[in-house]
Design a protein around this motif. Sequence first.
Motif, PDB file in Angstrom:
ATOM      1  N   ASP A  79     -27.204 -12.100  56.499  1.00 37.77           N
ATOM      2  CA  ASP A  79     -28.027 -11.308  55.589  1.00 37.77           C
ATOM      3  C   ASP A  79     -27.398 -11.187  54.203  1.00 37.77           C
ATOM      4  O   ASP A  79     -27.683 -10.269  53.467  1.00 37.77           O
ATOM      5  N   GLY A  80     -26.511 -12.118  53.859  1.00 40.11           N
ATOM      6  CA  GLY A  80     -25.895 -12.098  52.541  1.00 40.11           C
ATOM      7  C   GLY A  80     -24.690 -11.185  52.421  1.00 40.11           C
ATOM      8  O   GLY A  80     -24.196 -10.951  51.332  1.00 40.11           O
ATOM      9  N   THR A  81     -24.199 -10.641  53.533  1.00 42.19           N
ATOM     10  CA  THR A  81     -23.007  -9.792  53.492  1.00 42.19           C
ATOM     11  C   THR A  81     -21.770 -10.670  53.387  1.00 42.19           C
ATOM     12  O   THR A  81     -21.859 -11.884  53.281  1.00 42.19           O
ATOM     13  N   THR A  82     -20.620 -10.055  53.448  1.00 39.81           N
ATOM     14  CA  THR A  82     -19.374 -10.820  53.361  1.00 39.81           C
ATOM     15  C   THR A  82     -19.137 -11.657  54.617  1.00 39.81           C
ATOM     16  O   THR A  82     -18.337 -12.581  54.589  1.00 39.81           O
ATOM     17  N   ASP A  83     -19.841 -11.353  55.721  1.00 41.71           N
ATOM     18  CA  ASP A  83     -19.689 -12.155  56.938  1.00 41.71           C
ATOM     19  C   ASP A  83     -20.389 -13.500  56.816  1.00 41.71           C
ATOM     20  O   ASP A  83     -20.039 -14.451  57.492  1.00 41.71           O
ATOM     21  N   CYS A  84     -21.416 -13.554  55.983  1.00 39.51           N
ATOM     22  CA  CYS A  84     -22.182 -14.780  55.801  1.00 39.51           C
ATOM     23  C   CYS A  84     -22.722 -14.815  54.382  1.00 39.51           C
ATOM     24  O   CYS A  84     -23.503 -13.947  53.999  1.00 39.51           O
ATOM     25  N   VAL A  85     -22.314 -15.808  53.626  1.00 40.21           N
ATOM     26  CA  VAL A  85     -22.761 -15.935  52.243  1.00 40.21           C
ATOM     27  C   VAL A  85     -23.400 -17.309  52.064  1.00 40.21           C
ATOM     28  O   VAL A  85     -22.793 -18.327  52.397  1.00 40.21           O
ATOM     29  N   THR A  86     -24.636 -17.319  51.559  1.00 37.00           N
ATOM     30  CA  THR A  86     -25.364 -18.558  51.299  1.00 37.00           C
ATOM     31  C   THR A  86     -25.532 -18.706  49.798  1.00 37.00           C
ATOM     32  O   THR A  86     -25.979 -17.771  49.128  1.00 37.00           O
ATOM     33  N   THR A  87     -25.165 -19.878  49.273  1.00 36.23           N
ATOM     34  CA  THR A  87     -25.222 -20.112  47.833  1.00 36.23           C
ATOM     35  C   THR A  87     -25.947 -21.419  47.549  1.00 36.23           C
ATOM     36  O   THR A  87     -25.545 -22.469  48.052  1.00 36.23           O
ATOM     37  N   GLY A  88     -26.995 -21.339  46.754  1.00 35.35           N
ATOM     38  CA  GLY A  88     -27.727 -22.522  46.332  1.00 35.35           C
ATOM     39  C   GLY A  88     -27.597 -22.708  44.835  1.00 35.35           C
ATOM     40  O   GLY A  88     -27.694 -21.748  44.072  1.00 35.35           O
ATOM     41  N   THR A  89     -27.369 -23.942  44.405  1.00 35.75           N
ATOM     42  CA  THR A  89     -27.259 -24.242  42.975  1.00 35.75           C
ATOM     43  C   THR A  89     -27.945 -25.568  42.678  1.00 35.75           C
ATOM     44  O   THR A  89     -27.938 -26.480  43.506  1.00 35.75           O
ATOM     45  N   LEU A  90     -28.515 -25.653  41.502  1.00 36.58           N
ATOM     46  CA  LEU A  90     -29.081 -26.906  41.006  1.00 36.58           C
ATOM     47  C   LEU A  90     -28.088 -27.531  40.042  1.00 36.58           C
ATOM     48  O   LEU A  90     -27.549 -26.849  39.172  1.00 36.58           O
ATOM     49  N   THR A  91     -27.845 -28.812  40.201  1.00 31.51           N
ATOM     50  CA  THR A  91     -26.955 -29.523  39.281  1.00 31.51           C
ATOM     51  C   THR A  91     -27.663 -30.775  38.782  1.00 31.51           C
ATOM     52  O   THR A  91     -28.471 -31.375  39.497  1.00 31.51           O
ATOM     53  N   ASP A  92     -27.333 -31.153  37.566  1.00 30.81           N
ATOM     54  CA  ASP A  92     -27.905 -32.347  36.952  1.00 30.81           C
ATOM     55  C   ASP A  92     -26.831 -33.432  36.946  1.00 30.81           C
ATOM     56  O   ASP A  92     -25.744 -33.237  36.405  1.00 30.81           O
ATOM     57  N   VAL A  93     -27.158 -34.570  37.559  1.00 30.60           N
ATOM     58  CA  VAL A  93     -26.245 -35.709  37.577  1.00 30.60           C
ATOM     59  C   VAL A  93     -27.015 -36.929  37.097  1.00 30.60           C
ATOM     60  O   VAL A  93     -27.972 -37.372  37.755  1.00 30.60           O
ATOM     61  N   ASP A  94     -26.623 -37.440  35.943  1.00 31.92           N
ATOM     62  CA  ASP A  94     -27.257 -38.630  35.356  1.00 31.92           C
ATOM     63  C   ASP A  94     -28.772 -38.486  35.227  1.00 31.92           C
ATOM     64  O   ASP A  94     -29.528 -39.420  35.496  1.00 31.92           O
ATOM     65  N   GLY A  95     -29.237 -37.318  34.862  1.00 33.53           N
ATOM     66  CA  GLY A  95     -30.655 -37.095  34.645  1.00 33.53           C
ATOM     67  C   GLY A  95     -31.451 -36.725  35.882  1.00 33.53           C
ATOM     68  O   GLY A  95     -32.652 -36.522  35.806  1.00 33.53           O
ATOM     69  N   TYR A  96     -30.811 -36.642  37.021  1.00 36.03           N
ATOM     70  CA  TYR A  96     -31.486 -36.253  38.261  1.00 36.03           C
ATOM     71  C   TYR A  96     -30.971 -34.891  38.707  1.00 36.03           C
ATOM     72  O   TYR A  96     -29.773 -34.611  38.616  1.00 36.03           O
ATOM     73  N   ASP A  97     -31.877 -34.072  39.199  1.00 34.32           N
ATOM     74  CA  ASP A  97     -31.503 -32.742  39.676  1.00 34.32           C
ATOM     75  C   ASP A  97     -31.208 -32.792  41.168  1.00 34.32           C
ATOM     76  O   ASP A  97     -31.969 -33.375  41.946  1.00 34.32           O
ATOM     77  N   TYR A  98     -30.099 -32.152  41.554  1.00 38.29           N
ATOM     78  CA  TYR A  98     -29.689 -32.081  42.958  1.00 38.29           C
ATOM     79  C   TYR A  98     -29.567 -30.621  43.365  1.00 38.29           C
ATOM     80  O   TYR A  98     -29.076 -29.798  42.598  1.00 38.29           O
ATOM     81  N   LEU A  99     -30.009 -30.335  44.573  1.00 35.30           N
ATOM     82  CA  LEU A  99     -29.874 -28.992  45.130  1.00 35.30           C
ATOM     83  C   LEU A  99     -28.671 -28.981  46.061  1.00 35.30           C
ATOM     84  O   LEU A  99     -28.598 -29.766  47.006  1.00 35.30           O
ATOM     85  N   ASN A 100     -27.709 -28.113  45.752  1.00 39.56           N
ATOM     86  CA  ASN A 100     -26.531 -27.910  46.592  1.00 39.56           C
ATOM     87  C   ASN A 100     -26.720 -26.605  47.347  1.00 39.56           C
ATOM     88  O   ASN A 100     -26.997 -25.581  46.728  1.00 39.56           O
ATOM     89  N   LEU A 101     -26.551 -26.635  48.655  1.00 36.57           N
ATOM     90  CA  LEU A 101     -26.662 -25.417  49.450  1.00 36.57           C
ATOM     91  C   LEU A 101     -25.436 -25.313  50.337  1.00 36.57           C
ATOM     92  O   LEU A 101     -25.080 -26.266  51.040  1.00 36.57           O
ATOM     93  N   GLU A 102     -24.777 -24.156  50.264  1.00 36.04           N
ATOM     94  CA  GLU A 102     -23.569 -23.931  51.050  1.00 36.04           C
ATOM     95  C   GLU A 102     -23.676 -22.600  51.774  1.00 36.04           C
ATOM     96  O   GLU A 102     -24.128 -21.606  51.200  1.00 36.04           O
TER      97      GLU A 102
END
Length: 133
Positions: A79-102
Amino acid sequence: MRHRQGASAVEFALTLPVLTTLFAAVMEYGWMFWQQQAILNAVRDGVRVGVATSQADDPEGVAETRAEVSIEGFGLECDGTTDCVTTGTLTDVDGYDYLNLEMRYTYTPLTGGLLPVPDFIVARMVMCMEDQS
């Protein structure tokens, strides 16, 4: 014959700790690998939904929410507490967008620290966004 009567008890006393440790290791590492697979599947599910979402509709948030809902299907709390943290980010690599999820999940050992286990289970997936506009 009388001097051999205690041999079985001594053999049992010597093998019991080894068998107990072996049983504990099977249980502990089986549980840990099951959680690792469940977390990886949840992250995979989240990133697949996120890359199909329009960039105007917050694909990072959609992916995070989907992964957290998916992990609950395995009986694990996230639920997003310190026991479990989910992080999504968009990054641009050579003109293409990538979704990173950890997802970083705090592992609680079954054996109470008897065996060496990691403090966290981490799963990460990266996929190219479908909507590149």
